[in-house]
Design a protein around this motif. Structure first.
Motif, short mmCIF file in Angstrom:
data_model
loop_
_atom_site.label_atom_id
_atom_site.label_comp_id
_atom_site.label_asym_id
_atom_site.label_seq_id
_atom_site.Cartn_x
_atom_site.Cartn_y
_atom_site.Cartn_z
N PRO A 309 0.79 -1.22 0.14
CA PRO A 309 0.08 0.04 -0.03
C PRO A 309 0.78 1.32 0.04
O PRO A 309 0.36 2.41 -0.30
N ASP A 310 2.14 1.06 0.35
CA ASP A 310 2.88 2.33 0.49
C ASP A 310 3.60 2.64 -1.02
O ASP A 310 4.14 3.77 -1.07
N GLY A 311 3.68 1.91 -2.02
CA GLY A 311 4.08 2.11 -3.23
C GLY A 311 4.23 0.75 -4.13
O GLY A 311 4.31 -0.38 -3.45
N ILE A 312 4.86 0.77 -4.97
CA ILE A 312 5.45 -0.14 -5.99
C ILE A 312 7.10 -0.28 -6.33
O ILE A 312 7.45 1.16 -6.89
N LEU A 313 7.81 -1.01 -6.37
CA LEU A 313 9.11 -0.80 -6.66
C LEU A 313 9.53 -1.90 -7.66
O LEU A 313 9.33 -2.85 -7.38
N VAL A 314 10.20 -1.36 -8.60
CA VAL A 314 10.97 -2.32 -9.79
C VAL A 314 12.27 -1.70 -9.56
O VAL A 314 12.48 -0.60 -10.39
N SER A 315 13.32 -2.69 -9.27
CA SER A 315 14.63 -2.26 -9.34
C SER A 315 15.64 -3.34 -9.79
O SER A 315 15.23 -4.64 -9.45
N ASP A 316 16.62 -3.04 -10.63
CA ASP A 316 17.75 -4.18 -10.67
C ASP A 316 18.10 -4.18 -9.14
O ASP A 316 18.36 -3.29 -8.21
#
Length: 462
Positions: A309-316
């Motif tokens: 609910p705090d956000g979405i992360l897509v990271s190497d």
């Protein structure tokens, strides 16, 4: 020996799962026995039990983290509640005042301080026990544990031993070097330098003497009132680096800092947690999804995908240590909280032109559990019960509630809810200055709530 576990920080490097309330040590993503998942703090507490140190241990934590600790461990874990977040030096002096004036610990007792979230073998805690002998033999001001480096890292501080040390179990410290370049780290390792893992010990009397020299109160209650006046400074800077006699105990066993996604995913219980699909065409990728919608990951390599609910992360994965800097401008309150009674999820937040605020939450109270008995100074609340049956304590009455009921809770009114069956409700908060700090807890257990009514001869409606 007494142990103090420091539970601080917001763990922003593990955003979006970690926030100001649910720090990294509370994320249930690690492997546990019987196929279950556990958090770092749960794992450490099990290890303390295994080496028979849990009875000597207290946890120092902020007020915002206290309920989560009680939820993940139990109600019997002794807590030292910090009135606000400052830094490790204020937290340790507060703990020292608690041990002295509340727990009545003797001045010559050794106190060891550890972070609450090391990822280590049980042998690490056996090594912690050796801190007492090192202090007693050397009469040093401080004894530290230093980890044998496995590579030249720029992420850690280094403890440089005195080359003239001739003891087999510990070494005298020459100096400290904070987060050097990798080239400098390699040179330090050649000098047998050790990683500083944030573990140190002292005799309680020495800390009390230091506090007295600085004009700090030794009584716990006075220290709590004085807390906001203390400088925000680390124990390393204020005490360790100024000490004239320090010894370090080398530790060569397993030790790992799980403070970033690339290191945490190496120890996760599985590559996927939550709804979604990781396709066969995807390599070395982890998915953690706390949302009620599925996330699909296809045809990529070396990624961390995290949704909450705090956000979405897509990271190497290799770039994930930089996340803290990238989100430094984010200023929203935590959207998901795990509490000792269940969980809370923020659905909406609005601030209007006149300064009024509105927060909407979905809250779940597990069957047989209850919220704290508390009140707020600044906000009104309206609860709409959408599932289950429970009872609400509101000032001078206890009443039953069920799905479809609406309850108005004005500011300053003491209240709590107990779930007979699992209860869910929508909470709408309105007012100015809405925050998690606007919270005055009176008691935690329902039997204590009932006792409050008997003492005040309140009316109980069945």
């Amino acid at each position: 020996m007494k142990l103090v576990l420091l539970s601080g920080g917001s763990g922003k490097r593990l955003w979006p799962l970690s926030n100001d309330i649910r720090s990294k040590q509370f994320l249930k993503v690690l492997k546990a026995e019987a196929g279950q998942k556990q958090s770092m703090v749960q794992r450490v507490w099990e290890q303390l039990k295994a080496v028979h140190l849990e009875q000597a241990t207290v946890i120092a934590a902020s007020n915002m983290q206290s309920e989560m600790i009680r939820s993940q461990l139990n109600d019997h874990v002794p807590l030292i509640i910090e009135p606000e977040r400052r830094d490790t030096f204020p937290a340790i002096t507060l703990a020292a005042s608690y041990l002295y004036s509340v727990a009545r610990v003797a001045a010559d007792e050794v106190v060891a301080v550890l972070p609450v979230d090391p990822f280590v073998a049980n042998s690490f805690f056996e090594r912690v026990k050796d801190l007492q002998e090192a202090l007693e033999k050397t009469d040093a001001e401080l004894a530290l544990i230093g980890v044998q480096p496995t590579y030249p890292s720029s992420k850690y501080g280094y403890i440089v031993p005195d080359p003239s040390s001739d003891e087999s179990n510990y070494e005298h410290v020459s100096h400290f070097t904070e987060k050097p370049t990798e080239h400098e780290a390699a040179r330090l390792i050649e000098q047998h330098a050790l990683w500083n893992c944030g573990v140190f010990a002292f005799k309680l009397g020495r800390m009390l003497d230091l506090m007295s020299e600085k004009g700090m109160p030794l009584e716990f209650e006075k220290m709590q009132k004085h807390y906001s006046l203390l400088p925000k400074i680390s124990f390393d800077y204020e005490v360790v680096e100024k000490a004239k006699s320090v010894v370090v105990l080398p530790y060569s066993g397993y030790w790992k800092d799980l403070g970033t996604w690339n290191t945490l995913t190496e120890e996760m219980a599985s590559s996927q947690i939550g709804k979604g699909v990781i396709s066969e065409a995807t390599e070395n990728t982890h998915l953690i999804n706390e949302l009620d919608i599925p996330v699909t990951v296809h045809g990529v390599k070396n990624l961390i995908v995290a949704a909450s609910p705090d956000g979405i992360l897509v990271s190497d994965k290799s770039m994930s240590p930089q996340i803290k800097d990238l989100i430094s401008g984010f200023n929203q309150p935590p959207m998901y909280e795990e509490r000792m009674w269940g969980w809370s999820r923020t659905l909406d937040y609005a601030k209007y032109a006149n300064g009024e605020e509105m927060v909407t939450k979905r809250i779940c109270i597990d069957a047989g559990k209850n919220s704290t008995y508390h009140y707020h100074h600044l906000r009104d609340e309206v609860w709409t019960i959408v599932k289950g049956e429970g009872e609400i304590a509101l000032e001078n009455a206890i009443t039953r509630v069920k799905a479809g009921d609406i309850v108005h809770l004005p500011a300053q009114k003491k209240h709590a809810i107990r779930a007979i069956t699992q209860v869910e409700f929508i909470e709408v908060q309105t007012g100015r200055g809405i925050s998690n700090q606007d919270f005055v807890r009176i008691c935690y257990k329902w039997k204590d709530v009932i006792e409050q009514f008997y003492k005040s001869k309140a009316q109980v409606i069945s």
